[in-house]
Design an enzyme around this catalytic site. Sequence first.
Site, PDB file in Angstrom:
ATOM      1  N   SER A 141       0.904  -1.330   0.261  1.00  0.00           N
ATOM      2  CA  SER A 141       0.115   0.144  -0.167  1.00  0.00           C
ATOM      3  C   SER A 141       0.831   1.172  -0.030  1.00  0.00           C
ATOM      4  O   SER A 141       1.861   1.083   0.385  1.00  0.00           O
ATOM      5  CB  SER A 141      -0.912  -0.132   1.276  1.00  0.00           C
ATOM      6  OG  SER A 141      -1.557   1.298   1.253  1.00  0.00           O
ATOM      7  N   TYR A 154      -1.510  -1.200  10.233  1.00  0.00           N
ATOM      8  CA  TYR A 154      -1.595  -1.330   8.881  1.00  0.00           C
ATOM      9  C   TYR A 154      -0.165  -0.915   8.395  1.00  0.00           C
ATOM     10  O   TYR A 154       0.390  -1.539   7.445  1.00  0.00           O
ATOM     11  CB  TYR A 154      -2.822  -0.751   8.316  1.00  0.00           C
ATOM     12  CG  TYR A 154      -3.108  -0.924   6.865  1.00  0.00           C
ATOM     13  CD1 TYR A 154      -3.585  -2.063   6.433  1.00  0.00           C
ATOM     14  CD2 TYR A 154      -2.933   0.068   5.861  1.00  0.00           C
ATOM     15  CE1 TYR A 154      -3.751  -2.360   5.103  1.00  0.00           C
ATOM     16  CE2 TYR A 154      -3.175  -0.032   4.447  1.00  0.00           C
ATOM     17  CZ  TYR A 154      -3.769  -1.414   4.189  1.00  0.00           C
ATOM     18  OH  TYR A 154      -3.962  -1.474   2.763  1.00  0.00           O
TER      19      TYR A 154
END
Length: 272
Positions: A141, A154
């Site tokens: 990401s 995350y």
Amino acid sequence: MRLKNKTAVITGSATGIGAATAYLFAKEGAKVVCADVNVEDVQKTVNEIKEAGGQAEARELDVSDADQVESFAQYLKEEYETVDVLFNNAGVDQEGGKVHEYPIELFDRILAVDLRGTFLVSKFLLPLMMDRGGSIINTTSMSGRAADLDRSGYNAAKGGVINFTKALAIDYGRYGIRANSIAPGTIETPLIDKLAGSEEEDEGQEFRDAQKWVTPLGRLGAPEEMASVALFLASDESSFVTGENILADGGLQAYTWPGKMLIDKSWKENIK
Ligand SMILES: NC(=O)c1ccc[n+]([C@@H]2O[C@H](COP(=O)([O-])OP(=O)(O)OC[C@H]3O[C@@H](n4cnc5c(N)ncnc54)[C@H](O)[C@@H]3O)[C@@H](O)[C@H]2O)c1
């Protein structure tokens, strides 16, 4: 038919980026094995591929469960013998607050799926790739390259995936296995609905407007745009690319400082 006669395994292919990639890989001639915890939706993905004339099958799999992943690898060996393309795409995301208040269970869960899951599936499927070579693609990401407020779990997991991909690249290059990662920006998928609210909710709309404002291309990305990057990495078109992380974020991280754009509100009006 860039993936003709190839066997491709895609985790997290019930919805979003994984589902879009499954359609595209099948269209390009691959036999696609779609693995996901969401059995109902992954079956829908497979049904649509078959209706369009492609080859695919759905398998229930929790990537964070070592026993399940080992049995899955055994199944693949019996049914397909080898795997040519592995797309480690399954992932979860959730805000958890500042680090001192971040729930330990949430940190563990995100790490377990996003990072440990990528490790486990690679570990058990690599022996099926080592004779013939192949391509591993991991979804990281833009949040693995820089940080978000309240999402340290995350950020840690996706940052880990970028460097884990490099470890794969150097360990398996001599086996003809390439390993690369894709770092999506904000892509319109169910993950964003869960993280920030759906388009129908005020909160979700506000999040999307802010994303569009600070993204040079003035919009969110589509799952199909990530599938195209995955196809490039899966196919021989990227035959000398390994250990790389491809950022596909509409230009968001090209800034050193987006403050100027935030001050000049005309940018906000100029979005799609
Ligand atoms: N949408 C975005 O803006 C965005 C941005 C950057 C990275 N990503 C990453 O892209 C990947 C795909 O996400 P998406 O946006 O398409 O969202 P999504 O929620 O549609 O897809 C995630 C998929 O992973 C599956 N999954 C979750 N836990 C699993 C587990 N334990 N085992 C197997 N499958 C599991 C879900 O069922 C789902 O099908 C994720 O790794 C996500 O972190 C998404």
